[in-house]
Design a protein around this motif. Structure first.
Motif, PDB file in Angstrom:
ATOM      1  N   LYS A  36      -0.068   4.566 -48.180  1.00  0.00           N
ATOM      2  CA  LYS A  36       0.706   4.470 -46.953  1.00  0.00           C
ATOM      3  C   LYS A  36       0.945   3.018 -46.585  1.00  0.00           C
ATOM      4  CE  LYS A  36      -0.044   8.703 -44.277  1.00  0.00           C
ATOM      5  NZ  LYS A  36      -0.452   9.225 -42.958  1.00  0.00           N
ATOM      6  N   ALA A  37       1.953   2.835 -45.740  1.00  0.00           N
ATOM      7  CA  ALA A  37       2.192   1.544 -45.099  1.00  0.00           C
ATOM      8  C   ALA A  37       2.232   1.788 -43.595  1.00  0.00           C
ATOM      9  CB  ALA A  37       3.501   0.930 -45.584  1.00  0.00           C
ATOM     10  N   LEU A  38       1.839   0.788 -42.842  1.00  0.00           N
ATOM     11  CA  LEU A  38       1.758   0.922 -41.388  1.00  0.00           C
ATOM     12  C   LEU A  38       2.525  -0.216 -40.721  1.00  0.00           C
ATOM     13  CD1 LEU A  38       0.545   2.102 -38.733  1.00  0.00           C
ATOM     14  CD2 LEU A  38      -1.438   0.621 -39.129  1.00  0.00           C
ATOM     15  N   ILE A  39       3.405   0.144 -39.781  1.00  0.00           N
ATOM     16  CA  ILE A  39       4.108  -0.839 -38.957  1.00  0.00           C
ATOM     17  C   ILE A  39       3.650  -0.653 -37.520  1.00  0.00           C
ATOM     18  CG2 ILE A  39       6.336  -1.658 -38.096  1.00  0.00           C
ATOM     19  CD1 ILE A  39       7.629  -0.599 -40.627  1.00  0.00           C
ATOM     20  N   ILE A  40       3.151  -1.728 -36.921  1.00  0.00           N
ATOM     21  CA  ILE A  40       2.807  -1.721 -35.496  1.00  0.00           C
ATOM     22  C   ILE A  40       3.871  -2.537 -34.785  1.00  0.00           C
ATOM     23  CG2 ILE A  40       1.092  -2.324 -33.757  1.00  0.00           C
ATOM     24  CD1 ILE A  40      -1.062  -2.024 -35.863  1.00  0.00           C
ATOM     25  N   CYS A  41       4.701  -1.861 -34.022  1.00  0.00           N
ATOM     26  CA  CYS A  41       5.838  -2.482 -33.368  1.00  0.00           C
ATOM     27  C   CYS A  41       5.509  -2.775 -31.904  1.00  0.00           C
ATOM     28  CB  CYS A  41       7.068  -1.576 -33.463  1.00  0.00           C
ATOM     29  SG  CYS A  41       8.538  -2.256 -32.707  1.00  0.00           S
ATOM     30  N   CYS A  42       5.612  -4.028 -31.520  1.00  0.00           N
ATOM     31  CA  CYS A  42       5.269  -4.441 -30.151  1.00  0.00           C
ATOM     32  C   CYS A  42       6.492  -4.314 -29.239  1.00  0.00           C
ATOM     33  CB  CYS A  42       4.738  -5.867 -30.146  1.00  0.00           C
ATOM     34  SG  CYS A  42       3.328  -6.129 -31.232  1.00  0.00           S
ATOM     35  N   ASP A  43       7.000  -3.099 -29.145  1.00  0.00           N
ATOM     36  CA  ASP A  43       8.196  -2.850 -28.353  1.00  0.00           C
ATOM     37  C   ASP A  43       8.261  -1.366 -28.018  1.00  0.00           C
ATOM     38  OD1 ASP A  43      10.545  -3.303 -27.012  1.00  0.00           O
ATOM     39  OD2 ASP A  43      11.568  -4.256 -28.708  1.00  0.00           O
ATOM     40  N   SER A  84      -4.306  -2.725 -27.820  1.00  0.00           N
ATOM     41  CA  SER A  84      -5.771  -2.708 -27.868  1.00  0.00           C
ATOM     42  C   SER A  84      -6.289  -1.290 -28.035  1.00  0.00           C
ATOM     43  CB  SER A  84      -6.344  -3.332 -26.593  1.00  0.00           C
ATOM     44  OG  SER A  84      -5.958  -4.687 -26.477  1.00  0.00           O
ATOM     45  N   ALA A  85      -5.667  -0.345 -27.352  1.00  0.00           N
ATOM     46  CA  ALA A  85      -6.083   1.049 -27.478  1.00  0.00           C
ATOM     47  C   ALA A  85      -5.845   1.570 -28.889  1.00  0.00           C
ATOM     48  CB  ALA A  85      -5.331   1.903 -26.453  1.00  0.00           C
ATOM     49  N   ILE A  86      -4.702   1.234 -29.457  1.00  0.00           N
ATOM     50  CA  ILE A  86      -4.393   1.683 -30.816  1.00  0.00           C
ATOM     51  C   ILE A  86      -5.398   1.135 -31.817  1.00  0.00           C
ATOM     52  CG2 ILE A  86      -2.731   1.397 -32.695  1.00  0.00           C
ATOM     53  CD1 ILE A  86      -0.505   1.668 -30.631  1.00  0.00           C
ATOM     54  N   LEU A  87      -5.672  -0.163 -31.738  1.00  0.00           N
ATOM     55  CA  LEU A  87      -6.600  -0.776 -32.686  1.00  0.00           C
ATOM     56  C   LEU A  87      -8.008  -0.204 -32.557  1.00  0.00           C
ATOM     57  CD1 LEU A  87      -5.529  -4.544 -32.516  1.00  0.00           C
ATOM     58  CD2 LEU A  87      -4.806  -2.778 -34.128  1.00  0.00           C
ATOM     59  N   SER A  88      -8.401   0.164 -31.339  1.00  0.00           N
ATOM     60  CA  SER A  88      -9.742   0.720 -31.139  1.00  0.00           C
ATOM     61  C   SER A  88      -9.849   2.150 -31.661  1.00  0.00           C
ATOM     62  CB  SER A  88     -10.113   0.680 -29.655  1.00  0.00           C
ATOM     63  OG  SER A  88      -9.293   1.564 -28.907  1.00  0.00           O
ATOM     64  N   LEU A  89      -8.710   2.834 -31.779  1.00  0.00           N
ATOM     65  CA  LEU A  89      -8.731   4.239 -32.200  1.00  0.00           C
ATOM     66  C   LEU A  89      -8.499   4.436 -33.693  1.00  0.00           C
ATOM     67  CD1 LEU A  89      -6.712   5.860 -29.263  1.00  0.00           C
ATOM     68  CD2 LEU A  89      -9.172   6.040 -29.672  1.00  0.00           C
ATOM     69  N   LEU A  90      -7.887   3.477 -34.357  1.00  0.00           N
ATOM     70  CA  LEU A  90      -7.561   3.643 -35.768  1.00  0.00           C
ATOM     71  C   LEU A  90      -8.825   3.729 -36.617  1.00  0.00           C
ATOM     72  CD1 LEU A  90      -4.549   1.199 -36.272  1.00  0.00           C
ATOM     73  CD2 LEU A  90      -4.497   3.693 -36.249  1.00  0.00           C
ATOM     74  N   ARG A  91      -8.859   4.711 -37.500  1.00  0.00           N
ATOM     75  CA  ARG A  91      -9.993   4.898 -38.410  1.00  0.00           C
ATOM     76  C   ARG A  91      -9.488   5.410 -39.753  1.00  0.00           C
ATOM     77  NH1 ARG A  91     -11.988   2.616 -34.828  1.00  0.00           N
ATOM     78  NH2 ARG A  91     -13.964   2.970 -33.746  1.00  0.00           N
ATOM     79  N   PRO A  92     -10.103   4.956 -40.856  1.00  0.00           N
ATOM     80  CA  PRO A  92      -9.849   5.607 -42.146  1.00  0.00           C
ATOM     81  C   PRO A  92     -10.540   6.953 -42.170  1.00  0.00           C
ATOM     82  CG  PRO A  92     -11.521   3.921 -42.390  1.00  0.00           C
ATOM     83  CD  PRO A  92     -11.026   3.829 -40.968  1.00  0.00           C
ATOM     84  N   SER A  93     -10.097   7.836 -43.015  1.00  0.00           N
ATOM     85  CA  SER A  93     -10.600   9.210 -42.992  1.00  0.00           C
ATOM     86  C   SER A  93     -12.086   9.304 -43.274  1.00  0.00           C
ATOM     87  CB  SER A  93      -9.838  10.061 -44.013  1.00  0.00           C
ATOM     88  OG  SER A  93      -9.991   9.520 -45.322  1.00  0.00           O
ATOM     89  N   ASP A 130      -6.600  -9.943 -34.568  1.00  0.00           N
ATOM     90  CA  ASP A 130      -7.174  -8.614 -34.337  1.00  0.00           C
ATOM     91  C   ASP A 130      -6.508  -7.568 -35.233  1.00  0.00           C
ATOM     92  OD1 ASP A 130      -8.981  -9.486 -32.494  1.00  0.00           O
ATOM     93  OD2 ASP A 130      -7.893  -8.766 -30.732  1.00  0.00           O
ATOM     94  N   VAL A 131      -5.197  -7.632 -35.341  1.00  0.00           N
ATOM     95  CA  VAL A 131      -4.485  -6.675 -36.203  1.00  0.00           C
ATOM     96  C   VAL A 131      -4.813  -6.943 -37.671  1.00  0.00           C
ATOM     97  CG1 VAL A 131      -2.232  -5.798 -36.892  1.00  0.00           C
ATOM     98  CG2 VAL A 131      -2.637  -6.404 -34.504  1.00  0.00           C
ATOM     99  N   MET A 132      -4.921  -8.203 -38.039  1.00  0.00           N
ATOM    100  CA  MET A 132      -5.273  -8.549 -39.412  1.00  0.00           C
ATOM    101  C   MET A 132      -6.675  -8.028 -39.752  1.00  0.00           C
ATOM    102  SD  MET A 132      -5.238 -12.358 -41.181  1.00  0.00           S
ATOM    103  CE  MET A 132      -3.620 -12.714 -40.503  1.00  0.00           C
ATOM    104  N   SER A 133      -7.610  -8.166 -38.832  1.00  0.00           N
ATOM    105  CA  SER A 133      -8.974  -7.669 -39.056  1.00  0.00           C
ATOM    106  C   SER A 133      -8.997  -6.152 -39.135  1.00  0.00           C
ATOM    107  CB  SER A 133      -9.895  -8.144 -37.931  1.00  0.00           C
ATOM    108  OG  SER A 133      -9.980  -9.547 -37.909  1.00  0.00           O
ATOM    109  N   CYS A 134      -8.198  -5.503 -38.306  1.00  0.00           N
ATOM    110  CA  CYS A 134      -8.124  -4.040 -38.341  1.00  0.00           C
ATOM    111  C   CYS A 134      -7.585  -3.560 -39.681  1.00  0.00           C
ATOM    112  CB  CYS A 134      -7.236  -3.550 -37.202  1.00  0.00           C
ATOM    113  SG  CYS A 134      -7.081  -1.749 -37.106  1.00  0.00           S
ATOM    114  N   ALA A 135      -6.594  -4.275 -40.219  1.00  0.00           N
ATOM    115  CA  ALA A 135      -6.030  -3.900 -41.515  1.00  0.00           C
ATOM    116  C   ALA A 135      -7.089  -3.952 -42.610  1.00  0.00           C
ATOM    117  CB  ALA A 135      -4.866  -4.830 -41.857  1.00  0.00           C
ATOM    118  N   LYS A 136      -7.904  -4.999 -42.596  1.00  0.00           N
ATOM    119  CA  LYS A 136      -8.968  -5.113 -43.599  1.00  0.00           C
ATOM    120  C   LYS A 136     -10.025  -4.028 -43.400  1.00  0.00           C
ATOM    121  CE  LYS A 136      -8.361 -10.099 -44.197  1.00  0.00           C
ATOM    122  NZ  LYS A 136      -8.980 -11.439 -44.069  1.00  0.00           N
TER     123      LYS A 136
END
Length: 323
Positions: free
Chosen positions: A56-63, A108-117, A169-175
Motif C-alpha cells: 500500500k501507499a498512504l497520502i496524508i493530505c493537510c486539507d 495528531s489524532a490520525i497519527l496516534s490511531l494508525l497501527r500496522p495489523s 512526526d509523520v516521518m517517524s510514524c511511517a517508520k
C-alpha cells in the motif's frame, strides 16, 4: 516501472529514502508517485521470482477533502481520465489510502490511531485503532503549510519548530508502521509535497508582543505600532531541505522569469508562458550537505482531448527535457 511524478513514459525520479517536492507541482503528482511506486515493487517481485505481495501507499493530505477533490477536478489529468478505470491501474489505485487532516489536531489524532495489523495481537481492536494492512511502503505528507496560512497570511503564534515537528512526526510514524512486520522488512519511503513552502517564513521562537510607549513626543506615540516582534522570521524552506535526501523545486517559467512584464504581453503569449514548468532535483551528501548530484525536468501542461463526462479538455503533459 521507474518512480515518477507523471504518467508512464515520462521522466523518472531517482531512487530515494526521503524526497521533498516544493513549488507549483501538478495536483496529481502525489498519486502518480504512489502508482509508479506500487508498480515498481510488483515488477521487482516478478523479476526476483518472489511471491507477489500486496503493498500500500498512504497520502496524508493537510486539507479539506472537498477542496482537494476540487483541485483534482479543476486540473483534470487526461491520463487518469483515460486509464483510471483500467485493470492494473484501477487495482493499484485501490491500494492507495488517502487520509484528510485539515487541522493539526486532526493530524495528531490520525497519527496516534494508525497501527500496522500485527499490533492487534497486543490487545487493540479495529474500533480503537486505524489499521493499515499491509503497512504502507510509501508515505506522502501533502501541503502541511496549510496549517500556517490563513488565506495567505501567516499565523503569529507559529514557529519553525512547529512545522518541523509535524514533518518529523509523520516521518517517524511511517517508520513505525513498517517496524513490526513479521515478514521480511520492507523499506518505507517518505515524501513531502508542499506547494507553499517556498513562501513560508516563520520565527525560530514564538514572537513576544510588547507595548511600545514613547515619551519623546505625542506624534511619535500615535504613529508607532502597539506591538513589535523581537525575533526575525526565517525561511522555512532552507532548513527543511536539510532533512531530505532529494529536494525538488518546481517553478512556473512565467511567474519566475516574466512576471514584471506580464501586463505588456498579449493574452496568447501570456497563456503559453504560464503552461511551462521546470524542476531541479538536488541530492545532498549526508542530508543537507554539499550538492553531489542534480537532475532537471521541464514540461508543458497543455489542453488534451475533451473529457466525455465533463465536456472540458483535460490536462496533458509534454516533456521538453528529462535530464
Amino acid at each position: 516501472m521507474p518512480l515518477s511524478l507523471f504518467p508512464p513514459l515520462s521522466p523518472s525520479l531517482p531512487d530515494f529514502s526521503t524526497l521533498l517536492i516544493k513549488g507549483e507541482y501538478p495536483p496529481t503528482s502525489p498519486i502518480h508517485l504512489c502508482l509508479s511506486h506500487l508498480q515498481e515493487l510488483q515488477l521487482f517481485d516478478i523479476e526476483a521470482g518472489s511471491p507477489y505481495e500486496l503493498r500500500k501507499a498512504l497520502i496524508i493530505c493537510c486539507d479539506e477533502e472537498r477542496r482537494m477533490v476540487d483541485k483534482l477536478q479543476l486540473f483534470d489529468d487526461e491520463w487518469f481520465n483515460i486509464n483510471a478505470g483500467l485493470g492494473d491501474v484501477a487495482h493499484f489505485l485501490s491500494r492507495i489510502d488517502i487520509l484528510y487532516a485539515p487541522t493539526v489536531q486532526r493530524l495528531s489524532a490520525i497519527l496516534s490511531l494508525l497501527r500496522p495489523s500485527v499490533t492487534l495481537m497486543g490487545g487493540y481492536s479495529n474500533a480503537e485503532k486505524m489499521v493499515l494492512d499491509p503497512p504502507p511502503s510509501l508515505v506522502i505528507l501533502q501541503d502541511p503549510s496549510n496549517y500556517f496560512m490563513d488565506e495567505g497570511l501567516l499565523a503569529e503564534a507559529d514557529t519553525l519548530s512547529d512545522y518541523l515537528t509535524i514533518v518529523l512526526d509523520v516521518m517517524s510514524c511511517a517508520k513505525y508502521l513498517c517496524s513490526d512486520q513479521s515478514s521480511q522488512a520492507t523499506r518505507v519511503q517518505f515524501a513531502l509535497f508542499d506547494s507553499k513552502l517556498g513562501g513560508l517564513r516563520l520565527p525560530i521562537v514564538p514572537k513576544i508582543q510588547e507595548e511600545v510607549v514613547s515619551h519623546r513626543n505625542e506624534e511619535e506615540d500615535n504613529s508607532s505600532d502597539s506591538t513589535k516582534s523581537t525575533e526575525d522570521e526565517e525561511d522555512a524552506s532552507m532548513l527543511v531541505d536539510g532533512y531530505f535526501e532529494w529536494v525538488g523545486k518546481v517553478k512556473n517559467v512565467y511567474t519566475s522569469r516574466y512576471d514584471d512584464d506580464a501586463e505588456a504581453m498579449s493574452p496568447p503569449e501570456l497563456e503559453d508562458l504560464h503552461s511551462t514548468h521546470y524542476m531541479k532535483l538536488i541530492r545532498h551528501r549526508a542530508y543537507g550537505g554539499l550538492e553531489v548530484e542534480s537532475k532537471y525536468m521541464e514540461w508543458r501542461q497543455e489542453d488534451g482531448d475533451e473529457n466525455v463526462w465533463t465536456g472540458q479538455s483535460g490536462t496533458r503533459f509534454r516533456w521538453a527535457a528529462a535530464e
